[in-house]
Design an enzyme around this catalytic site. Structure first.
Site, mmCIF file in Angstrom:
data_model
loop_
_atom_site.group_PDB
_atom_site.id
_atom_site.type_symbol
_atom_site.label_atom_id
_atom_site.label_comp_id
_atom_site.label_asym_id
_atom_site.label_seq_id
_atom_site.Cartn_x
_atom_site.Cartn_y
_atom_site.Cartn_z
ATOM 1 N N HIS A 78 0.836 -1.211 0.000
ATOM 2 C CA HIS A 78 0.000 0.000 0.000
ATOM 3 C C HIS A 78 0.864 1.251 0.000
ATOM 4 C CE1 HIS A 78 0.549 1.880 4.005
ATOM 5 N NE2 HIS A 78 0.908 0.656 4.378
ATOM 6 N N CYS A 79 0.257 2.350 -0.423
ATOM 7 C CA CYS A 79 0.857 3.672 -0.254
ATOM 8 C C CYS A 79 -0.208 4.523 0.419
ATOM 9 C CB CYS A 79 1.335 4.245 -1.590
ATOM 10 S SG CYS A 79 0.126 4.187 -2.925
ATOM 11 N N SER A 80 -0.423 5.725 -0.011
ATOM 12 C CA SER A 80 -1.465 6.533 0.611
ATOM 13 C C SER A 80 -2.842 6.191 0.037
ATOM 14 C CB SER A 80 -1.174 8.024 0.402
ATOM 15 O OG SER A 80 -2.199 8.816 0.989
ATOM 16 N N SER A 119 2.464 2.327 -4.688
ATOM 17 C CA SER A 119 2.242 0.887 -4.502
ATOM 18 C C SER A 119 1.993 0.207 -5.844
ATOM 19 C CB SER A 119 1.064 0.644 -3.555
ATOM 20 O OG SER A 119 -0.126 1.241 -4.037
#
Length: 212
Positions: free
Chosen positions: A112-114, A120
């Site tokens: 995941h990222c934001s 991601s």
């Protein structure tokens, strides 16, 4: 009408109502999709949904973020990089791929990222390219079919295109090596076969073989 939680529990026949609401909220917050077996991509909210993570048998979390969530009970790796075109995300590909591979073997992994859109996605695309020896646009479209919102930034796309050249080069090396090995094996088999035939011809007709 129910005025508070106790009234609603009584009205709905017990605490099951609130359990259902909590489960629904958990499901909504789990903003993630399975890309290939045991590999998920999602937003930061998915990384905080402990119950859903466990339900999906996720044991590892790869955070591509400068502000990762504090997560307990999971094996984690954080890649501290911002979603900016000039950032070198490709330098982390190998490290991320190793962590993803390990996570998939031991249970499941969430990347995941934001928002689960750029960073991601770039890492997951690079992993798909390296595992399946597929070009960038193929892996990009495959991932977009699963998570339509993905969109690596321009700089990351250029790095993935450059990475494609490395992947395809490695594939050619492996293909050439395999072909050479196969050819050598076939040649050896022919030589052995010829030697055996020569031995048979030189000893044939003597009638000296033992019989059972």
């Amino acid at each position: 009408m129910a005025k508070n939680k106790d009234d609603e529990e009584s009205y709905c026949g017990g605490g099951g109502y609130w359990d259902m609401v909590e489960d629904l909220e958990e499901e909504i917050c789990f903003d993630a999709q399975e890309v290939i077996p045991n590999l998920y991509i999602g937003s930061i909210s998915a990384a905080t949904c402990t119950t859903s993570l466990k339900e999906h048998k996720i044991t590892h979390i790869l955070s591509i973020s400068t502000n990762p969530p504090k997560i307990k009970e999971f094996t984690t790796l954080c890649i501290n990089i911002e979603d900016e075109s000039q950032k070198d995300i490709s330098s982390y590909f190998q490290q991320c791929h190793g962590f993803i591979e390990n996570g998939r073997k031991l249970g499941g992994i969430l990347v995941h990222c934001s928002a689960g859109v750029s960073r991601s996605a770039s890492v997951v695309i690079s992993y798909l390219m390296s595992v399946f020896f597929k070009p960038f646009w193929y892996c990009m479209q495959y991932l977009r079919n699963i998570r339509p919102c993905i969109q690596p930034n321009t700089g990351f796309i250029n790095q993935l295109i450059n990475y494609e050249a490395t992947i395809l080069k490695n594939q050619n090396v492996i293909s050439t090596t395999t072909t050479t090995t196969t050819t050598t094996t076939i040649t050896k088999k022919k030589l052995i076969s010829n030697d055996c035939n020569n031995d048979d011809n030189s000893s044939g007709g003597s009638g000296g073989g033992m019989e059972s």
